[in-house]
Design a protein around this motif. Sequence first.
Motif, PDB file in Angstrom:
ATOM      1  N   HIS A 106      29.375 -17.736 -12.053  1.00 22.74           N
ATOM      2  CA  HIS A 106      28.085 -17.186 -11.631  1.00 22.74           C
ATOM      3  C   HIS A 106      26.992 -18.241 -11.665  1.00 22.74           C
ATOM      4  CE1 HIS A 106      24.350 -14.737 -11.984  1.00 22.74           C
ATOM      5  NE2 HIS A 106      24.971 -14.051 -11.038  1.00 22.74           N
ATOM      6  N   GLY A 107      27.083 -19.166 -12.637  1.00 20.69           N
ATOM      7  CA  GLY A 107      26.059 -20.190 -12.765  1.00 20.69           C
ATOM      8  C   GLY A 107      26.351 -21.467 -12.014  1.00 20.69           C
ATOM      9  N   ALA A 108      27.446 -21.522 -11.277  1.00 20.93           N
ATOM     10  CA  ALA A 108      27.801 -22.739 -10.535  1.00 20.93           C
ATOM     11  C   ALA A 108      26.786 -23.012  -9.438  1.00 20.93           C
ATOM     12  CB  ALA A 108      29.196 -22.597  -9.937  1.00 20.93           C
ATOM     13  N   PRO A 109      26.517 -24.270  -9.127  1.00 17.31           N
ATOM     14  CA  PRO A 109      25.572 -24.595  -8.043  1.00 17.31           C
ATOM     15  C   PRO A 109      26.029 -24.009  -6.717  1.00 17.31           C
ATOM     16  CG  PRO A 109      26.147 -26.548  -9.323  1.00 17.31           C
ATOM     17  CD  PRO A 109      27.086 -25.471  -9.752  1.00 17.31           C
ATOM     18  N   THR A 110      25.079 -23.670  -5.889  1.00 19.36           N
ATOM     19  CA  THR A 110      25.379 -23.156  -4.554  1.00 19.36           C
ATOM     20  C   THR A 110      25.447 -24.320  -3.577  1.00 19.36           C
ATOM     21  OG1 THR A 110      24.257 -21.058  -5.013  1.00 19.36           O
ATOM     22  CG2 THR A 110      24.601 -21.641  -2.696  1.00 19.36           C
ATOM     23  N   PRO A 111      26.601 -24.532  -2.950  1.00 17.24           N
ATOM     24  CA  PRO A 111      26.691 -25.639  -1.989  1.00 17.24           C
ATOM     25  C   PRO A 111      25.858 -25.351  -0.747  1.00 17.24           C
ATOM     26  CG  PRO A 111      28.691 -24.318  -1.950  1.00 17.24           C
ATOM     27  CD  PRO A 111      27.864 -23.782  -3.066  1.00 17.24           C
ATOM     28  N   SER A 112      25.572 -26.391  -0.001  1.00 10.99           N
ATOM     29  CA  SER A 112      24.863 -26.194   1.266  1.00 10.99           C
ATOM     30  C   SER A 112      25.736 -25.387   2.215  1.00 10.99           C
ATOM     31  CB  SER A 112      24.524 -27.544   1.896  1.00 10.99           C
ATOM     32  OG  SER A 112      25.712 -28.188   2.346  1.00 10.99           O
ATOM     33  N   LEU A 113      25.112 -24.775   3.188  1.00 12.67           N
ATOM     34  CA  LEU A 113      25.836 -24.009   4.210  1.00 12.67           C
ATOM     35  C   LEU A 113      26.916 -24.867   4.855  1.00 12.67           C
ATOM     36  CD1 LEU A 113      26.055 -21.562   6.245  1.00 12.67           C
ATOM     37  CD2 LEU A 113      24.396 -22.802   7.632  1.00 12.67           C
ATOM     38  N   GLU A 114      26.560 -26.097   5.220  1.00 17.52           N
ATOM     39  CA  GLU A 114      27.500 -26.975   5.907  1.00 17.52           C
ATOM     40  C   GLU A 114      28.684 -27.336   5.023  1.00 17.52           C
ATOM     41  OE1 GLU A 114      23.499 -27.116   7.618  1.00 17.52           O
ATOM     42  OE2 GLU A 114      24.251 -27.511   5.592  1.00 17.52           O
ATOM     43  N   ASP A 115      28.399 -27.689   3.770  1.00 18.18           N
ATOM     44  CA  ASP A 115      29.485 -28.039   2.850  1.00 18.18           C
ATOM     45  C   ASP A 115      30.401 -26.856   2.604  1.00 18.18           C
ATOM     46  OD1 ASP A 115      28.617 -30.633   2.600  1.00 18.18           O
ATOM     47  OD2 ASP A 115      27.635 -30.343   0.658  1.00 18.18           O
TER      48      ASP A 115
END
Length: 410
Positions: free
Chosen positions: A202-211
Amino acid sequence: MVKREGLSLASARRIALAAQGFGEARPAEVLDWRRMGRVVQRLHLLQIDSVSVSARAHYMPLFSRLGAYPRATLEGAAWGRPRRLFEYWAHEASLLPLELQPLLRWRMERAAAGLGIYGGLARFAKDRREAVEAVFRRIETEGALATSQMEGPKGRGGWWGWSDTKQALEYLFWAGRITTATRRGFQRVYDLPERVLPAAVHGAPTPSLEDAQRELLMRSAQALGIATSGDLRDYFRLSPEDVRPRLAELVEAGALLPVAVEGWSQPAYLHPAARVPRRITATALLSPFDPLVFERDRTERLFGFRYRIEIYTPAEKRVHGYYVLPFLLGERLVARVDLKADRAAGTLRVLSAHAEPHAPAETAEALMAELVVMAGWLGLAEVTVVPAGDLGPALAALRCHGPVMDASGE
């Protein structure tokens, strides 16, 4: 420009089967999550479907690849502790490895904005924002709740009528604001993601849309081995607009290799780690929603096997039956069988069986052996056959009555 190498159709089939886990021998037994988890990591998703004529769709892919395994272990991974899987929309509603949750947050964000979801649901969320928030506050305050615990009197409409509650829950689920905590029977019980998912997820970073989209495409390519752009897009139900630039970027980086496949009109893409076995010796009954066959055009291109599920076809117009499972023998889909688990009678009923034109002479015996294993896995005492379909009489002629081993694991 990357040179397009050519592959025979037979090689493409072997690549696809190996990528899906059919290039390995089944283990003698499966007792814990280790082997099961390897299959899930290979497939990346288990599609969920409500039909339970023989076995629900999310149970079948592991059986097809591993044979009899303890279904309770999969249920624990999906809805127990420690949590190893979560539910969300992937190909369709699916069980997914936890590490995919951050990769799908862009889809949740779009859904929250009314994009990529059913039009009626988007309109409801926009027009009935207070109703949606009221449902969310109940779960936030009271904890995990099932739809049946939240609905009001049927037919009255209003915020707490069935349709409004259901729509609010579906929208919140799409938007990632709630998730499945567990299931009772087949009914979802909803809670907040932070109370269900491990903190590291739940706390993991959110990658960019492209990644995120590039990674989903690479996972699709890994699971399929070799695939067209449409195949790759379909696996996680990405849009053509999203896939087009991401696919070009992956090819440019050498992460996917363009190839031409014998008989395919569209270019294909090979995962660099894909294996080309010399031979596949698998035997498996497949759910209609198995990742090997759920994209029907790909199934026809790879195997020459035209497959349509006929649940919604009127009985008198069905060609092969109500709930038909393809049968894999070696490198080909050689038959299809209409099955029903008659739990009250303790029998796995074969309602009809049909062979493909290229089916070898040993098809009936191989199919019966697999049916016996499946019956035992489901905790059924016997296999019975109605001699319907061109393969039915040969199947019925085999010794198919009597006890089978209880391999249900329950």
